[in-house]
Design an enzyme around this catalytic site. Structure first.
Site, PDB file in Angstrom:
ATOM      1  N   HIS A   1      -5.794  -5.953   3.421  1.00 54.91           N
ATOM      2  CA  HIS A   1      -5.738  -4.486   3.480  1.00 54.91           C
ATOM      3  C   HIS A   1      -5.258  -3.920   2.130  1.00 54.91           C
ATOM      4  O   HIS A   1      -4.631  -2.865   2.096  1.00 54.91           O
ATOM      5  CB  HIS A   1      -4.800  -4.066   4.625  1.00 54.91           C
ATOM      6  CG  HIS A   1      -4.891  -2.627   5.034  1.00 54.91           C
ATOM      7  ND1 HIS A   1      -6.075  -1.926   5.124  1.00 54.91           N
ATOM      8  CD2 HIS A   1      -3.919  -1.735   5.403  1.00 54.91           C
ATOM      9  CE1 HIS A   1      -5.817  -0.690   5.524  1.00 54.91           C
ATOM     10  NE2 HIS A   1      -4.524  -0.534   5.693  1.00 54.91           N
TER      11      HIS A   1
ATOM     12  N   HIS B   1      -1.804   0.291  14.294  1.00 54.36           N
ATOM     13  CA  HIS B   1      -0.923  -0.076  13.179  1.00 54.36           C
ATOM     14  C   HIS B   1       0.258  -0.904  13.643  1.00 54.36           C
ATOM     15  O   HIS B   1       0.756  -0.729  14.759  1.00 54.36           O
ATOM     16  CB  HIS B   1      -0.443   1.186  12.451  1.00 54.36           C
ATOM     17  CG  HIS B   1      -1.542   1.901  11.738  1.00 54.36           C
ATOM     18  ND1 HIS B   1      -2.385   2.787  12.369  1.00 54.36           N
ATOM     19  CD2 HIS B   1      -1.974   1.828  10.451  1.00 54.36           C
ATOM     20  CE1 HIS B   1      -3.279   3.232  11.505  1.00 54.36           C
ATOM     21  NE2 HIS B   1      -3.051   2.672  10.324  1.00 54.36           N
TER      22      HIS B   1
ATOM     23  N   TYR C   1      -7.205   3.820   4.451  1.00 56.38           N
ATOM     24  CA  TYR C   1      -7.732   5.132   4.861  1.00 56.38           C
ATOM     25  C   TYR C   1      -9.217   5.070   5.252  1.00 56.38           C
ATOM     26  O   TYR C   1      -9.849   6.103   5.439  1.00 56.38           O
ATOM     27  CB  TYR C   1      -7.525   6.184   3.755  1.00 56.38           C
ATOM     28  CG  TYR C   1      -6.126   6.167   3.182  1.00 56.38           C
ATOM     29  CD1 TYR C   1      -5.053   6.709   3.878  1.00 56.38           C
ATOM     30  CD2 TYR C   1      -5.874   5.559   1.948  1.00 56.38           C
ATOM     31  CE1 TYR C   1      -3.761   6.660   3.362  1.00 56.38           C
ATOM     32  CE2 TYR C   1      -4.585   5.505   1.427  1.00 56.38           C
ATOM     33  CZ  TYR C   1      -3.542   6.047   2.132  1.00 56.38           C
ATOM     34  OH  TYR C   1      -2.266   5.994   1.626  1.00 56.38           O
TER      35      TYR C   1
ATOM     36  N   HIS D   1      -1.962  -0.528  -0.863  1.00 50.88           N
ATOM     37  CA  HIS D   1      -2.471   0.556  -0.009  1.00 50.88           C
ATOM     38  C   HIS D   1      -2.773   1.842  -0.784  1.00 50.88           C
ATOM     39  O   HIS D   1      -2.406   2.954  -0.359  1.00 50.88           O
ATOM     40  CB  HIS D   1      -1.478   0.854   1.119  1.00 50.88           C
ATOM     41  CG  HIS D   1      -2.120   1.391   2.370  1.00 50.88           C
ATOM     42  ND1 HIS D   1      -2.431   2.721   2.553  1.00 50.88           N
ATOM     43  CD2 HIS D   1      -2.525   0.769   3.505  1.00 50.88           C
ATOM     44  CE1 HIS D   1      -2.969   2.896   3.746  1.00 50.88           C
ATOM     45  NE2 HIS D   1      -3.044   1.722   4.343  1.00 50.88           N
TER      46      HIS D   1
ATOM     47  N   ASP E   1      -2.948  -2.547  11.371  1.00 47.00           N
ATOM     48  CA  ASP E   1      -2.894  -2.455   9.908  1.00 47.00           C
ATOM     49  C   ASP E   1      -1.472  -2.284   9.386  1.00 47.00           C
ATOM     50  O   ASP E   1      -0.563  -1.863  10.111  1.00 47.00           O
ATOM     51  CB  ASP E   1      -3.700  -1.235   9.426  1.00 47.00           C
ATOM     52  CG  ASP E   1      -5.193  -1.423   9.588  1.00 47.00           C
ATOM     53  OD1 ASP E   1      -5.617  -2.394  10.239  1.00 47.00           O
ATOM     54  OD2 ASP E   1      -5.934  -0.562   9.067  1.00 47.00           O
ATOM     55  N   ASP E   2      -1.334  -2.556   8.103  1.00 45.67           N
ATOM     56  CA  ASP E   2      -0.179  -2.166   7.274  1.00 45.67           C
ATOM     57  C   ASP E   2       1.032  -3.095   7.365  1.00 45.67           C
ATOM     58  O   ASP E   2       2.020  -2.870   6.691  1.00 45.67           O
ATOM     59  CB  ASP E   2       0.289  -0.728   7.550  1.00 45.67           C
ATOM     60  CG  ASP E   2      -0.768   0.309   7.233  1.00 45.67           C
ATOM     61  OD1 ASP E   2      -1.852  -0.068   6.747  1.00 45.67           O
ATOM     62  OD2 ASP E   2      -0.514   1.504   7.475  1.00 45.67           O
TER      63      ASP E   2
HETATM   64 ZN    ZN Z   1      -3.492   1.164   6.239  1.00 43.02          ZN
END
Ligand code: ZN
Length: 240
Positions: A109, A202, A150, A113, A58-59
């Site tokens: 995503h 991540h 989250y 965020h 992610d991210d």
């Molecule tokens: Zn995230």
């Protein structure tokens, strides 16, 4: 944040070992050997009889990390689902293209965020829609998978996801890489993945990148493969 973290060496693991070792005299029951494959039932690299798991990162995309992440995944013969933050994708379009060219699946995503369940429905729609458009612009394909930041979701958010044709994907195992987990701890948590399950990691930690060779070796030792996440079920399956 983690829920339902599976432990290695469970009854299911032993059943799987038995299944894989059909015709083999010695059956390994210890599946927590990590980098050291069982001597009893070595699995060829293309043997996915133990099933599929979904590796997710992610991210990203992130300068200084995504290229290394993609190299490690390719070198170890595993594919993953990358849940990109929309504004990161727009600011690093070449990295998004690199993700696609490396054979990865790209998910949504959100754009910034946020804690989406604390925003209005119109903000939810904007966050998801902008990200769909940015990724489609770069790759030619709009994502089918969405991971809420989250892991926080709600009925309203789910209705927005449905509106955009997105399947929500949370996770079964949390690697805790975001919480300072060591490479060994990330590898250990991944070793508990069962058929169909998804692990949260991540794009942004060197510990996470360094875990990839051992995660790949452990999957091979269990006759498992890294698969895609089905937009129909949200579970890990054989790549289409
Ligand atoms: Zn995230």
């Amino acid at each position: 944040m983690g829920r339902n973290i599976s432990r290695p060496g469970t009854e299911n693991d032993r059943k799987r070992s038995l299944k894989l070792a059909l015709g083999v005299a010695v059956v390994a029951t210890a599946t927590a050997g990590l980098a050291v494959p069982s001597a009893a039932a070595p699995a060829p690299a293309d043997n996915c009889g133990g099933g599929y798991v979904g590796l997710t990162y992610d991210d990203g995309p992130a300068q200084g990390f995504t290229s290394s992440l993609l190299s490690a995944l390719r070198q170890n013969g595993v594919r993953a689902t990358l849940f990109n933050i929309g504004q990161n994708a727009q600011n690093n379009a070449s990295l998004v293209s690199a993700e696609k060219n490396a054979g990865m699946w790209i998910g949504n995503h959100s754009w910034t965020h946020p804690h989406l369940t604390q925003t209005s429905q119109s903000q939810m729609l904007s966050e998801l829609q902008r990200t769909q458009q940015a990724i489609q612009q770069i790759t030619g394909t709009a994502p089918r998978l969405f991971r809420p930041p989250y892991g926080e979701t709600s009925a309203t958010l789910k209705s927005v996801e449905r509106q955009l044709g997105l399947t929500e994907v949370i996770w079964d195992v949390d690697s805790q890489d975001w919480n300072g987990a060591s490479t060994a701890q990330i590898v250990q948590r991944a070793s508990g993945l069962q058929n169909g399950q998804v692990i949260l990691m991540h794009d942004g930690y060197s510990t996470t990148i360094q875990a990839i060779p051992q995660i790949a070796a452990n999957l091979r030792s269990r006759g498992m493969c890294a698969g895609m996440i089905s937009p129909s079920t949200g579970r890990a399956v054989a790549p289409a």
